[in-house]
Motif scaffolding. Structure first.
Motif, PDB file in Angstrom:
ATOM      1  N   UNK A 450      29.976  31.853  42.812  1.00  0.00           N
ATOM      2  CA  UNK A 450      30.075  33.166  43.457  1.00  0.00           C
ATOM      3  C   UNK A 450      31.688  33.756  42.802  1.00  0.00           C
ATOM      4  N   UNK A 451      31.356  35.160  43.133  1.00  0.00           N
ATOM      5  CA  UNK A 451      32.731  36.013  42.634  1.00  0.00           C
ATOM      6  C   UNK A 451      33.900  35.660  43.459  1.00  0.00           C
ATOM      7  N   UNK A 452      35.157  35.081  43.156  1.00  0.00           N
ATOM      8  CA  UNK A 452      36.286  34.807  44.084  1.00  0.00           C
ATOM      9  C   UNK A 452      37.358  35.247  43.602  1.00  0.00           C
ATOM     10  N   UNK A 479      50.312  35.366  39.068  1.00  0.00           N
ATOM     11  CA  UNK A 479      49.792  36.582  38.488  1.00  0.00           C
ATOM     12  C   UNK A 479      48.770  37.194  39.584  1.00  0.00           C
ATOM     13  N   UNK A 480      48.804  38.135  39.755  1.00  0.00           N
ATOM     14  CA  UNK A 480      48.024  38.805  40.987  1.00  0.00           C
ATOM     15  C   UNK A 480      46.452  39.330  40.627  1.00  0.00           C
ATOM     16  N   UNK A 481      45.599  39.667  41.281  1.00  0.00           N
ATOM     17  CA  UNK A 481      44.176  40.217  41.030  1.00  0.00           C
ATOM     18  C   UNK A 481      43.451  39.336  39.969  1.00  0.00           C
ATOM     19  N   UNK A 482      43.478  38.145  39.776  1.00  0.00           N
ATOM     20  CA  UNK A 482      42.871  37.236  39.067  1.00  0.00           C
ATOM     21  C   UNK A 482      41.485  36.846  39.617  1.00  0.00           C
ATOM     22  N   UNK A 483      40.330  36.887  39.079  1.00  0.00           N
ATOM     23  CA  UNK A 483      39.187  36.855  39.538  1.00  0.00           C
ATOM     24  C   UNK A 483      38.464  35.605  38.899  1.00  0.00           C
ATOM     25  N   UNK A 484      37.410  35.005  39.485  1.00  0.00           N
ATOM     26  CA  UNK A 484      36.559  33.802  38.785  1.00  0.00           C
ATOM     27  C   UNK A 484      35.306  33.726  39.395  1.00  0.00           C
TER      28      UNK A 484
END
Length: 595
Positions: A450-452, A479-484
């Motif tokens: 899922x997108x996290x 580092x802010x606003x990193x997605x995975x």
């Protein structure tokens, strides 16, 4: 009475039998008596006094000079003495002792009245009026210096009079009272001695009983020592079993690792075959589409021929029409024969492909069953590790704590140290078992992507782990606003292990720093966790991801050596890769992808 005799022999006997051979000797004797007798009296707030003031009321300087000379070498109750000379008893403030020479002692009533209630010790010399004296010096019949005490006047001026002084200087009534009191004290002492003798006899009896108890206790201790020896033998046997179990566990772990590698290779092979099958299915679909299009083209040709025949019928004569018709029939026959051949060839190819697909499906089913059997065996092994190995460890830990709690006073420091090491080793073995179960669970669990918010997960794990380092402020560069896109639970395990390693290997620095972020590489996120800690030699990097392999001593950096193995398994299951960059004493960077 004994105290009175000793007081007389060692203190007053040498003084009372001195003959007044000269004026100077007489003054010296009287001055010494003033110092010695003052030791037997108490003044209010005496502890706060830093000196004793002795005032001399006399017509000449002789007594003042004698007391001054004596005060250079003697003290009263361990405190210095100050000698003063007064010309009139008008102001007696600050005075502790007052001496009147013979001339001033002839009629001391006014001076005595002035001293009442002021706690000033009065010494007179040859006073003929006893009612106005406290301590009075006189020459007895043998022309020797002696003294007399007025107990009533001393007590009215807040001084208590010791019986020892009364025997030597008091009146007959006072001496008799002192003697009666001494007799009573002697009787009380005798009664007390008898009582103490009874208590001593009782104590002797108690000691005899305690001696018997001591012998019994000694026998009990010997029995306990035998029991300890037996327990030590059991401990040695347990230790041998632990060593054997640990060896078996390591062998089974190596076997399990080999099986896992084989299963992973099979998974890769199955994936490749699946891709190949998908490609073949796509080719078959494309061929089917071509056949359909060929049939459609033939139908169109048929329609075209029909139209042409219709046109020939209207435009040509019967002969041409017949020839064309024959030609058309010939062509149609050829086209039909060719179409049938193509259909047979295509059908044959489809049958062969379907057969291959069925065989591959069967192979996939077999491999799936083998994988399920391997997973079942792994689950059975995990259950065995979790239950069969934990039970003896709990027994070792429990008995070790019992021995420490119950028999620590009977063991030396070396034995207690051995027990501590046994308990510590059993706890370490339990941690190793927990890590093996985590590794097994990570390998078997299905992945749900899922997108996290990668940054938020990293910050939460850092906040939870920093409480284990309360004595050090560890700086976080995030580092802010990193997605995975990953399995949330497995990604938390990855971050927890990597951040914990970064904090553990850098907290000994003066300013430890943990940096977390991502960079773009070929359009994909490459995530990283960096620290400025101890680092390691990259020549040893091949050992990093192997279970139970460590690059640092446990007493320097604790751990089981399986954390990075778990991390690599999770990354591989996500289809990513992981690598490490480090230098000795220059920190470490762990980089990984999730696809």
């Amino acid at each position: 009475m004994k105290r009175v005799i000793l007081f007389y022999i060692f203190f007053l006997f040498p003084v009372t039998f001195l003959t007044a051979q000269s004026r100077d000797d007489e003054l010296t004797v009287k001055g010494s008596l003033i110092f010695r007798l003052s030791e037997y009296f108490s003044w209010p707030k005496e502890a706060s006094l830093n000196k004793f003031v002795v005032a001399v009321y006399a017509d000449d300087e002789s007594m003042f000079a004698a007391l001054t000379q004596i005060s250079k070498n003697k003290k009263i109750k361990g405190k210095p003495v100050v000698i003063q000379k007064i010309n009139a008893p008008d102001n007696l403030k600050g005075i502790n002792i007052l001496y009147l020479n013979k001339e001033r002692s002839e009629n001391p009533a006014d001076i005595y009245n002035a001293l009442k209630g002021k706690n000033i010790l009065l010494f007179t010399d040859g006073c003929g009026y006893p009612g106005a004296t406290m301590i009075n010096f006189f020459l007895n019949k043998e022309d020797k210096i002696s003294f007399e005490i007025n107990k009533k006047n001393l007590e009215s001026n807040k001084f208590s009079v010791p019986n020892e002084l009364l025997v030597l200087g008091g009146s007959q009534l006072e001496i008799k009272a002192a003697f009666d009191e001494a007799q009573k004290t002697l009787k009380d002492l005798q009664d007390k001695i008898k009582q103490q003798q009874k208590e001593i006899d009782a104590q002797k009896k108690i000691i005899a009983e305690q001696k018997i108890q001591s012998e019994s206790q000694k026998t009990k201790i010997n029995s306990q020592n035998d029991e300890i020896a037996s327990q030590r033998k059991v401990y040695n046997e347990l230790r041998a079993r632990i060593d054997s179990t640990q060896k078996v566990l390591l062998d089974e772990t190596a076997t399990l690792e080999e099986q896992k590698n084989k299963i992973e290779m099979r998974d890769i092979t199955i994936k490749k075959q699946g891709l190949k099958i998908d490609s073949q299915i796509a080719v078959l679909s494309r061929q089917k589409s071509e056949i359909v299009e060929g049939k459609k083209e033939v139908e169109e040709q048929k329609e075209t021929v029909v139209k042409q025949i219709s046109q020939i019928d209207t435009q040509k004569n019967v002969i041409y029409l017949s020839a064309v018709f024959v030609t058309i029939l010939f062509l149609l026959s050829i086209a039909v024969i060719r179409s049938n051949r193509i259909n047979k060839r295509i059908n044959k190819q489809l049958l062969e492909k379907n057969s291959q697909i069925e065989l591959q499906k069967q192979d996939l089913e077999d491999r799936k069953r083998q994988l399920e059997i391997a997973n079942s065996e792994l689950e059975s092994f995990s259950y065995s590790v979790s239950h069969d190995l934990r039970a003896p460890l709990r027994i070792i830990d429990g008995y070790g704590n019992i021995v420490i709690n119950e028999y620590s006073d009977q063991l030396d420091e070396e034995a207690l140290g051995f027990l501590g090491k046994i308990i510590s080793s059993s706890k370490k073995m339990a941690l190793l078992i927990d890590d093996l179960l985590k590794l097994s669970k990570v390998t078997r669990q299905a992945i749900v992507k899922e997108k996290l918010n990668f940054s938020s997960l990293a910050r939460n794990e850092f906040e939870e782990l920093k409480v284990f380092y309360p004595d050090k402020k560890i700086e976080l560069l995030l580092q802010e606003n990193i997605t995975a896109e990953a399995d949330a639970r497995l990604l938390r395990i990855v971050l927890k292990n990597l951040i914990d390693n970064a904090m553990k290997f850098s907290y000994k620095r003066d300013n430890p720093v943990v940096e977390i972020g991502a960079v773009k590489e070929n359009g994909k996120n490459v995530y990283y966790v960096k620290d400025n800690g101890a680092g390691f030699d990259m020549k040893e990097s091949e050992r990093l991801f192997k279970a139970f392999h460590r690059l640092h001593e446990e007493n320097e950096f604790p751990g089981t050596g399986i954390g990075l193995t778990i991390v690599k398994r999770i990354i591989n299951r996500h289809g990513g890769y992981i690598k490490v960059e480090s230098a000795l004493n220059s920190g470490t960077a762990v980089l990984f992808t999730l696809s």
